[in-house]
Design an enzyme around this catalytic site. Structure first.
Site, PDB file in Angstrom:
ATOM      1  N   ASP A   1       0.839  -1.198   0.000  1.00 45.24           N
ATOM      2  CA  ASP A   1       0.000   0.000   0.000  1.00 45.24           C
ATOM      3  C   ASP A   1       0.878   1.254   0.000  1.00 45.24           C
ATOM      4  OD1 ASP A   1      -2.310   1.527   0.166  1.00 45.24           O
ATOM      5  OD2 ASP A   1      -3.107   0.456   1.894  1.00 45.24           O
TER       6      ASP A   1
ATOM      7  N   ASP B   1     -10.755   2.031  -2.823  1.00 38.55           N
ATOM      8  CA  ASP B   1     -11.259   1.699  -1.490  1.00 38.55           C
ATOM      9  C   ASP B   1     -12.783   1.685  -1.476  1.00 38.55           C
ATOM     10  OD1 ASP B   1      -8.862   1.323  -0.284  1.00 38.55           O
ATOM     11  OD2 ASP B   1      -8.728   3.322   0.593  1.00 38.55           O
TER      12      ASP B   1
HETATM   13  C1  GLA Z   1      -5.696   1.847   2.525  1.00 40.80           C
HETATM   14  C2  GLA Z   1      -6.056   0.679   1.634  1.00 40.80           C
HETATM   15  C3  GLA Z   1      -7.076  -0.191   2.343  1.00 40.80           C
HETATM   16  C4  GLA Z   1      -6.498  -0.677   3.665  1.00 40.80           C
HETATM   17  C5  GLA Z   1      -6.050   0.507   4.511  1.00 40.80           C
HETATM   18  C6  GLA Z   1      -5.283   0.046   5.735  1.00 40.80           C
HETATM   19  O1  GLA Z   1      -6.756   2.708   2.678  1.00 40.80           O
HETATM   20  O2  GLA Z   1      -6.504   1.108   0.390  1.00 40.80           O
HETATM   21  O3  GLA Z   1      -7.438  -1.298   1.543  1.00 40.80           O
HETATM   22  O4  GLA Z   1      -5.417  -1.526   3.414  1.00 40.80           O
HETATM   23  O5  GLA Z   1      -5.214   1.391   3.780  1.00 40.80           O
HETATM   24  O6  GLA Z   1      -4.807   1.090   6.492  1.00 40.80           O
END
Ligand code: GLA
Length: 683
Positions: free
Chosen positions: A432, A500
């Protein structure tokens, strides 16, 4: 000079200004006329050419902007040799220009296995003095669609990525890009360029995952529209020391009869050229526990979720954020990549063993490029983050970005990855990156303005390290959702977390945009419990609808399975089993998107020579037969039963072939699945 592709040929001619793309079509296409004379323009300005620089031409934007120590800008490029070479299925044109201490070589490469043609450049200093490249695009695509163009782009923001937009550009420059150190949620680095009226369409994509810039330049009344792209030319400056060279990122271009066909050409290219293999190992059904637990990670709770995940057929259990030292919220711990002993007194092994005991693989989340101020890493190395001198540091999600272009920072991340993956039975990694870079640069370093290029190259090397040393590890790319979706990320990852946003109708719209340029085998998509935030007019959808949205790509589940009633878990298990039956067609098939997700009825079709899989989504009780070209009658039809299994619906009749297919249980469903198998092909 000709470069053949799978279904077309590019023809290049050489003029006194150097080579240019004369025509591109199924058999080379007809050559558009070259402007013989343009009053009040220099000869150089009147001619199309692969690369131009300020100092050589002045009407179009130059692909090369050079600044010198004495304040002089620009370069007068003189064409040198142009050669063409063949290597198996590939044909490469190499064209050289020289001038004032610079040598520029532009490469154009096609492959008869697909229709995407790559172009990039190497800029080499042959002089005695340093030079600064304030723009270094890898050549340009001079596309015969003018005057003006109809330009398509994918625009968005967090949770609303990849929304198609179309711009009518009679004249002027259309510019998109990122100044954020990552590809960005704002724009994907890809455009379509079509005539304002008439046939034919082109797409150009930039394969780059740091800050970038792309322009479509339509000079008034010009027959050709020029598309250029490269690393960011607003804040990024490349110092070219004597004898040094800079190789630009690649752009890829595709030509097709219409804009919709471009998506299939991209997909075919990506599957052939960018995907590491076609096995389902790297496209597994994932259960990710983030939405169920967020930072409140507890071994027993995770094990309970794992048991439920295995029962519905998940193949990998992924532990997301919250597992490492001091990570109780997004305000602390980032950078301290050892397991949190308060949450895991005996390390990760009990959870991994439990997950493996249920027959699943184990996966984990990391965000190696960032750090919280409340972390041991930041306390030890406060100088490792991007900072602009004394300017106060800016946080986003309570974190800073590490200057990955520094060798010691890259080495730290490499060690962390080797340790994590080497010591634990981990075979899935979600990487990420949750904030844009706001103060990139290294003020005292003469190469500090190249920070985004250095950062991005280090990111690529680290992804390559994972692939080379841990080839069984499936790699999911993520940047707070879809902040890093581009061709180079596709090349180095197995799946991409597109957003997300997991509200089903909102997600479907994002996936529609995703599929316009990126293939379904990268489209990681999970069924969660999240509601729609934007598209709420038609109320909540069924669990089957949610599953079918996620089944449009690489299916995952992210809902709180401990809160799901038994009947939902039973249905989920059947739908996962159904997905496994059709997975290959979804991952390999030709994608046809029917309509728009905002329509009363929308469908996504995946087509192989033997079989078609069609996901149908409807609103407000609307039901239309689904019309599919090439269905002639006699094919075997299956539809989705209310229990989530495929049910035999007999042979397609001549009437259905002509009028369209009704989805099963049409009165009661908001989504359905059709599987059509050709006569003679086994199911
Ligand atoms: C980001 C990612 C999510 C999750 C969060 C965790 O927002 O896109 O899928 O992994 O971080 O903190």
């Amino acid at each position: 000079m000709r470069i053949p592709t799978a279904s077309g040929t590019l023809v290049f001619d050489v003029t006194e200004a150097g080579p240019y793309l004369r025509s591109w079509g199924p058999d080379g296409g007809p050559p558009p006329p070259l402007p013989a004379h343009v009053p009040f323009a220099t000869r150089a300005d009147a001619q199309p050419v692969l690369v131009t620089a300020a100092g050589t031409r002045h009407v179009h934007r130059g692909e090369l902007l050079v600044r010198r120590a004495d304040g002089r800008t620009g370069v007068r490029l003189v064409p040198g040799e142009t050669t063409i070479s063949e290597d198996g299925t590939r044909t490469r044109l190499s064209a050289v220009w020289r001038g004032e201490g610079l040598e520029v070589t532009v490469y154009v490469q096609g492959d008869t296995r697909n229709d995407a043609v790559a172009q990039w450049a190497q800029v080499r200093s042959t002089g005695e003095e340093p030079m600064w490249l304030t723009r270094a695009f890898g050549g340009a695509w001079d596309l015969p669609v003018g005057p003006g163009a109809r330009v398509g782009a994918l625009a968005g923001e967090w949770s609303r990525e990849l929304t198609p937009v179309t711009v009518d550009l009679p004249a002027g420059t259309f510019a998109i890009g990122s100044r954020q150190g990552v590809t960005s949620h704002t724009y994907a680095p890809v455009v379509t360029v079509a005539p304002r009226e008439g046939e034919g369409a082109y797409a150009v994509a930039l394969a780059w995952s740091g800050s970038w810039s792309m322009t479509v330049d339509a000079a008034p009344f010009a027959d050709r529209v020029r598309v250029g792209a490269g690393t960011d030319d607003e804040t990024g400056v490349i110092l070219l020391e004597p004898g040094a060279s800079f190789t630009t990122p690649r752009t890829y271009a595709i030509r097709s009869e219409n804009v919709d066909d471009l998506s299939r050409a991209w997909h075919a290219f990506e599957r052939i050229e960018l995907r590491r293999d076609s096995s389902t190992h790297h496209h597994p059904v994932v259960y990710n526990s983030w939405y169920a637990t967020e930072f409140d990670v507890q071994v027993d709770h995770q094990l309970a979720l794992a048991e439920r995940a295995a029962a519905i057929g998940a193949e990998v259990f992924v532990l997301d954020d919250g597992w490492f030292h001091g990570r109780t919220s997004d305000a602390s711990g980032l950078g301290d990549w050892h397991v949190d002993r308060a949450k895991f007194p005996d390390g990760l092994a009990p959870l991994i063993d439990g997950v493996r005991g249920h027959g699943m693989r184990f996966g984990i989340w990391v965000e190696p490029e960032c750090v919280n101020s409340d972390s041991d890493l930041f306390r030890t190395h406060p100088d490792w983050v991007y900072r602009a001198g004394d300017r106060p540091l800016v946080t986003s999600r309570n974190q800073y970005v590490l200057d990955l272009g520094r060798p010691e920072v890259e080495a730290f991340v490499a060690d962390m990855l080797r340790d994590l993956l080497g010591r634990n039975d981990i075979s899935y990694l979600k990487w990420d990156m949750n904030r844009p870079v706001s103060d990139g640069g290294r003020p005292t370093d003469p190469h500090g303005s190249e920070w985004s290029i250095q950062h991005t190259r280090a990111y690529y090397r680290l992804l390559e390290l994972v692939r080379a040393e841990f080839p069984y590890v499936t790699f999911e790319a993520c940047a707070s959702g879809g902040g890093r979706t581009d061709l180079e990320v596709l090349r180095r990852s197995d799946v991409v977390w597109a957003s997300d946003e997991t509200g089903p109708r909102d997600r479907l719209a994002i996936q529609h945009g995703f599929l316009s340029a990126y293939a379904a085998s990268w489209l990681s998509s999970w069924v969660t419990d999240e509601p729609d935030r934007l598209d709420t007019d038609d109320g909540p959808v069924s669990l089957t609808f949610r599953f079918l949205v996620a089944m449009c790509g690489v299916l995952g589940v992210g809902g709180d399975l401990l809160a799901w009633p038994e009947q939902d878990r039973k249905l989920a298990a059947s739908l996962v089993a159904t997905y496994r039956k059709i997975r290959e067609v979804v991952l390999e098939g030709e994608v046809h998107r029917h309509g728009d997700p905002a329509d009363q009825q929308y469908a996504v079709e995946y087509r192989t020579p033997e079989q078609r899989v069609v996901m149908v989504f409807t609103r407000g009780g609307h039901r239309d037969p689904v019309r599919l070209t090439g269905v002639s009658g006699g094919e075997h039809l299956e539809t989705l039963g209310p229990d989530g299994t495929l049910q035999d619906a007999g042979a397609v009749t001549a009437g259905q072939a002509a009028e369209g297919l009704w989805a099963a249980h049409r009165a009661a469903r908001d989504a359905d699945l059709l599987v059509i198998t050709n006569r003679g092909a086994g199911t």
